[in-house]
Design a protein around this motif. Structure first.
Motif, PDB file in Angstrom:
ATOM      1  N   CYS A 116      -3.324   0.597 -16.738  1.00 29.92           N
ATOM      2  CA  CYS A 116      -3.426  -0.705 -15.902  1.00 29.92           C
ATOM      3  C   CYS A 116      -5.151  -0.504 -15.157  1.00 29.92           C
ATOM      4  N   ASN A 117      -4.752  -1.614 -14.225  1.00 29.42           N
ATOM      5  CA  ASN A 117      -6.611  -1.806 -13.135  1.00 29.42           C
ATOM      6  C   ASN A 117      -5.611  -1.706 -12.359  1.00 29.42           C
ATOM      7  N   GLN A 118      -6.280  -0.977 -11.517  1.00 33.51           N
ATOM      8  CA  GLN A 118      -6.208  -1.067  -9.924  1.00 33.51           C
ATOM      9  C   GLN A 118      -6.938  -2.754  -9.399  1.00 33.51           C
ATOM     10  N   GLY A 119      -8.118  -3.204 -10.160  1.00 34.12           N
ATOM     11  CA  GLY A 119      -8.525  -3.996  -9.217  1.00 34.12           C
ATOM     12  C   GLY A 119      -8.167  -5.760 -10.104  1.00 34.12           C
ATOM     13  N   GLU A 120      -6.752  -5.546 -10.154  1.00 37.55           N
ATOM     14  CA  GLU A 120      -5.576  -6.475 -10.474  1.00 37.55           C
ATOM     15  C   GLU A 120      -4.318  -6.481  -9.483  1.00 37.55           C
ATOM     16  N   ASN A 121      -4.645  -5.254  -8.636  1.00 37.59           N
ATOM     17  CA  ASN A 121      -3.531  -5.580  -7.807  1.00 37.59           C
ATOM     18  C   ASN A 121      -3.634  -6.465  -6.670  1.00 37.59           C
ATOM     19  N   ARG A 122      -2.606  -7.365  -6.033  1.00 34.34           N
ATOM     20  CA  ARG A 122      -3.012  -8.280  -4.795  1.00 34.34           C
ATOM     21  C   ARG A 122      -1.623  -8.936  -4.417  1.00 34.34           C
ATOM     22  N   LEU A 123      -1.677  -9.676  -3.687  1.00 34.10           N
ATOM     23  CA  LEU A 123      -0.943 -10.618  -3.397  1.00 34.10           C
ATOM     24  C   LEU A 123      -0.460 -12.220  -3.773  1.00 34.10           C
ATOM     25  N   GLN A 124       0.391 -11.899  -4.025  1.00 34.85           N
ATOM     26  CA  GLN A 124       0.587 -13.341  -4.613  1.00 34.85           C
ATOM     27  C   GLN A 124       0.706 -14.713  -4.452  1.00 34.85           C
ATOM     28  N   TRP A 136       1.683  -7.326  -6.278  1.00 34.15           N
ATOM     29  CA  TRP A 136       1.970  -7.166  -8.089  1.00 34.15           C
ATOM     30  C   TRP A 136       0.812  -6.441  -8.442  1.00 34.15           C
ATOM     31  N   SER A 137       1.179  -5.633  -9.421  1.00 38.93           N
ATOM     32  CA  SER A 137       0.577  -4.681 -10.421  1.00 38.93           C
ATOM     33  C   SER A 137       0.675  -5.337 -11.707  1.00 38.93           C
ATOM     34  N   GLU A 138      -0.084  -4.440 -12.085  1.00 36.95           N
ATOM     35  CA  GLU A 138       0.125  -4.480 -14.142  1.00 36.95           C
ATOM     36  C   GLU A 138       1.241  -3.551 -14.457  1.00 36.95           C
ATOM     37  N   CYS A 139       1.923  -3.015 -13.422  1.00 30.61           N
ATOM     38  CA  CYS A 139       2.798  -1.893 -13.554  1.00 30.61           C
ATOM     39  C   CYS A 139       3.777  -2.795 -13.736  1.00 30.61           C
ATOM     40  N   THR A 176       4.307  -5.435 -17.233  1.00 28.13           N
ATOM     41  CA  THR A 176       4.795  -5.121 -17.980  1.00 28.13           C
ATOM     42  C   THR A 176       4.448  -3.927 -18.515  1.00 28.13           C
ATOM     43  N   ALA A 177       3.369  -2.449 -17.813  1.00 25.90           N
ATOM     44  CA  ALA A 177       2.778  -1.650 -18.466  1.00 25.90           C
ATOM     45  C   ALA A 177       4.153  -0.523 -17.872  1.00 25.90           C
ATOM     46  N   LYS A 178       4.465   0.868 -19.114  1.00 25.16           N
ATOM     47  CA  LYS A 178       4.834   1.284 -18.514  1.00 25.16           C
ATOM     48  C   LYS A 178       4.288   2.397 -18.105  1.00 25.16           C
TER      49      LYS A 178
END
Length: 360
Positions: free
Chosen positions: A28-36, A43-46, A21-23
């Protein structure tokens, strides 16, 4: 084990819409980048129009890997696709050069790998997703799909979560780097010739038709259109025209029956009215006979309403009017000698003479 069932594809598309949802410009945090899990969708926070940059801020995407990306409105600017010789990663930050053999690549991104010199011979033209221009990404490494019969091969088994009529199930997609017409057997680790129609199988990749049926044998390809014999088309055509004409005839007979019923109702009404009219005529005839049969009424003025031969006059055929004025009756000419002077006066008035007042 199919490459990508329709249910799995729809589930993946849904997950793609459910981005962060981040615009642009937000943290944001690149550590949250992942494959569902289950779909392996990035998926990422953006949100769908941005990616998480190295500074921990969402940045507008610099490229796209899909022809019709999600998350863009009619007036939004869509980033361009990468030119030939480059690819757009899952993050869609910017275009990058193709990865050589043994280089790192992302899951199911065969398009990130550099093509072999004989890519025309190795390229998959069946549309089954075996490779892209002869290159395949297995276990996050770029390879060429050129392993021949009996040669050691690399296999990658990926378990996807899919949904069917009976609920959730696991769909395993198995891929290898064997030449077209071969498959990488997970048990032996060798390239084996694909099986023909009717041969025993345990997975779709073992069959030349890429369709291992539930009975455990290779069936015809599901991509082949079904052809029917000519007699089937004839029977279907006869059924269609027979149904059309049958409907028309059914409507015709139904409406004709309704018309006959209405006609019978009108005929019954006419019969009742005619019987009623006949009863009226009979009542008049009975009344006439009764009046004529009275003593002293043979020459009564009442008989003038009938003809001499006993038939009705023209007035008898006229309708009976409730408010019709009564005709003159002969009874008013009836003479009764009661000894009163009113009788003489009445008689004089009828004869047109004046009463004698004693002056003459």
């Amino acid at each position: 084990m199919q490459l990508l069932p329709l249910t799995l594809f729809l589930f993946s598309s849904y997950s793609l819409v459910q981005a962060g949802t981040a615009k642009v410009g937000e943290s944001c945090n690149q550590g949250e980048n992942r494959l569902q899990a289950g779909t392996y969708q990035f998926w990422s926070e953006c949100d769908s129009q941005s990616f998480c940059g190295p500074q921990g801020k969402c940045v507008k995407k610099g490229c796209r890997k899909d022809d019709f990306p999600f998350g863009y409105g009619p007036d939004d600017r869509i980033p361009d696709k990468c030119p030939k010789g480059q690819f757009c990663p899952d993050e869609e930050d910017k275009c990058q050069e193709l990865v050589p053999v043994d280089g790192d690549c992302q899951l199911n991104r065969d398009d990130q790998c550099e093509a072999p010199p004989n890519f025309k011979e190795l390229a998959d033209i069946t549309g089954r997703g075996l490779n892209v221009n002869g290159s395949v990404c297995l276990n996050s490494k770029c390879m060429w799909a050129n392993k021949t019969l009996g040669v050691d091969c690399t296999v990658e088994n990926t378990a996807y979560i899919a949904y069917g009529v009976d609920g959730e199930f696991i769909d395993i997609v198995s891929r290898g780097d064997c030449h077209l017409g071969l498959y990488c057997d997970a048990a032996t680790g060798l390239c084996i010739t694909e099986k023909n129609l009717g041969d025993a199988c345990t997975a779709d990749k073992e069959c030349e038709s890429w369709n291992c049926m539930s009975s455990g044998v290779c069936g015809i390809s599901e991509a082949i259109p079904h052809h029917f014999a000519i007699w089937v088309y004839i029977v279907v055509g006869i059924g269609i025209f027979g149904g059309m004409f049958g409907t028309l005839f059914a409507l015709f007979f139904t409406h004709r029956k309704q018309r006959d019923e209405e006609r019978e109702k009108r005929l019954q009404y006419w019969r009742e009215q005619n019987a009623f009219h006949q009863n009226l005529l009979q009542m008049r005839e009975t009344a006439r006979a009764s009046i004529l049969s009275l003593p002293g009424n043979g020459n009564s003025a009442r008989s003038t309403m009938y003809s001499r031969d006993g038939a009705f006059s023209d007035d008898a055929q006229a309708p009976i009017l409730q408010n019709a004025a009564p005709k003159g009756s002969g009874l008013r000419h009836y003479l009764a000698d009661d000894g009163s002077s009113e009788f003489d006066d009445s008689l004089m008035m009828q004869s047109g003479r004046q009463p004698n007042d004693g002056r003459f």
